[in-house]
Design an enzyme around this catalytic site. Sequence first.
Site, PDB file in Angstrom:
ATOM      1  N   CYS A  97       0.789  -1.231   0.000  1.00  0.00           N
ATOM      2  CA  CYS A  97       0.000   0.000   0.000  1.00  0.00           C
ATOM      3  C   CYS A  97       0.831   1.296   0.000  1.00  0.00           C
ATOM      4  O   CYS A  97       1.333   1.693  -1.031  1.00  0.00           O
ATOM      5  CB  CYS A  97      -0.993  -0.045   1.160  1.00  0.00           C
ATOM      6  SG  CYS A  97      -2.368   1.102   0.950  1.00  0.00           S
ATOM      7  N   ARG A 134     -13.233   5.843  -0.124  1.00  0.00           N
ATOM      8  CA  ARG A 134     -12.010   5.048  -0.042  1.00  0.00           C
ATOM      9  C   ARG A 134     -12.262   3.630  -0.559  1.00  0.00           C
ATOM     10  O   ARG A 134     -13.407   3.173  -0.599  1.00  0.00           O
ATOM     11  CB  ARG A 134     -11.539   4.953   1.416  1.00  0.00           C
ATOM     12  CG  ARG A 134     -11.036   6.247   1.996  1.00  0.00           C
ATOM     13  CD  ARG A 134     -10.597   6.071   3.438  1.00  0.00           C
ATOM     14  NE  ARG A 134      -9.381   5.262   3.562  1.00  0.00           N
ATOM     15  CZ  ARG A 134      -8.157   5.726   3.320  1.00  0.00           C
ATOM     16  NH1 ARG A 134      -7.974   6.979   2.942  1.00  0.00           N
ATOM     17  NH2 ARG A 134      -7.101   4.942   3.463  1.00  0.00           N
ATOM     18  N   HIS A 205      -3.440  -5.696   2.545  1.00  0.00           N
ATOM     19  CA  HIS A 205      -2.873  -5.237   3.815  1.00  0.00           C
ATOM     20  C   HIS A 205      -2.831  -6.332   4.873  1.00  0.00           C
ATOM     21  O   HIS A 205      -3.302  -7.435   4.660  1.00  0.00           O
ATOM     22  CB  HIS A 205      -3.779  -4.137   4.370  1.00  0.00           C
ATOM     23  CG  HIS A 205      -3.172  -2.790   4.276  1.00  0.00           C
ATOM     24  ND1 HIS A 205      -1.979  -2.473   4.858  1.00  0.00           N
ATOM     25  CD2 HIS A 205      -3.601  -1.656   3.656  1.00  0.00           C
ATOM     26  CE1 HIS A 205      -1.704  -1.210   4.616  1.00  0.00           C
ATOM     27  NE2 HIS A 205      -2.667  -0.685   3.886  1.00  0.00           N
TER      28      HIS A 205
HETATM   29  N1  GLN Z   1      -2.172   6.972   2.241  1.00  0.00           N
HETATM   30  C1  GLN Z   1      -2.402   6.023   1.257  1.00  0.00           C
HETATM   31  C2  GLN Z   1      -3.826   5.940   0.737  1.00  0.00           C
HETATM   32  O1  GLN Z   1      -4.784   6.192   1.468  1.00  0.00           O
HETATM   33  C3  GLN Z   1      -1.921   4.677   1.778  1.00  0.00           C
HETATM   34  C4  GLN Z   1      -2.746   4.118   2.882  1.00  0.00           C
HETATM   35  C5  GLN Z   1      -2.337   2.777   3.311  1.00  0.00           C
HETATM   36  O2  GLN Z   1      -1.165   2.392   3.286  1.00  0.00           O
HETATM   37  N2  GLN Z   1      -3.327   2.017   3.723  1.00  0.00           N
HETATM   38  O3  GLN Z   1      -3.967   5.641  -0.413  1.00  0.00           O
END
Ligand code: GLN
Length: 249
Positions: A97, A134, A205
């Site tokens: 990520c 998101r 993740h």
């Molecule tokens: N800040 C980045 C995003 O929101 C990465 C977030 C994360 O590593 N989960 O895309």
Amino acid sequence: MKLTIGYFYKDLLNLYGDNGNVEILLYRAKKRGFDTELVNISIDTKITTELVKNINMVFMGGGPDSSQKAIYQDLLDDKKDFLKGYIDKGGVGLYVCGSYQLLGKYYKAADGSYLKGLSIFDLYTQHFGNQKKRCIGNTVAKLLINDSLLERTPSTIVGFENHGGRTFLGKEANPFAKIIKGHGNNSQDGTEGVYYKNSIGTYFHGPVLARNPHLADYLIAKSLKLDTIKPLDDSLAYSAHTASLKLKR
Ligand code: GLN
């Protein structure tokens, strides 16, 4: 034979238990009787030839925009030469990520700031602001790695994603997997992550390697240059894997 993991920014890039991946790799290597070593590298660690000489696996986790802002300049100033040389020469690694995004050309953050990336992967990432939804939820994808090490293992990986940035692959970049459930790189083109030489960038993740033992063993075998690796009893992990295929997004 020794697995030496270079673990970057453990203190700043460790969302949703990403550090579990390092524990899984060390555990699975030890179970096979391999020696292991962990080299922790953070902002105050300066890269030297001596420090990195035995590294045959790199792991970097994910982090929010604030952590990415905290490390990206250090990545460019101090870590870039090593990482670029290592990855281009076929060094094995897993980048999750926030770190995956920074290995591309740039990351445009939620507040519009521009974080220059290492340009190792041919991709860029844009966050379109906090009003845009998101990419969150359970994920399933079909692995696109063509390697005999993965011939007799599940063709899927299961995981969890939570990112605002959308990643777009360039012509030189091949996706690591094809999304079956979830958003993957950008919720548009069905791609997930990148697979470049022996390095994987992914939005999966948490301890993704705990949920996908075949991916952990693939990385270990590649690091140690093995054509095969002795299986472990992963029946419990694979029953969780099978159950995860059916989870709601
Ligand atoms: N800040 C980045 C995003 O929101 C990465 C977030 C994360 O590593 N989960 O895309």
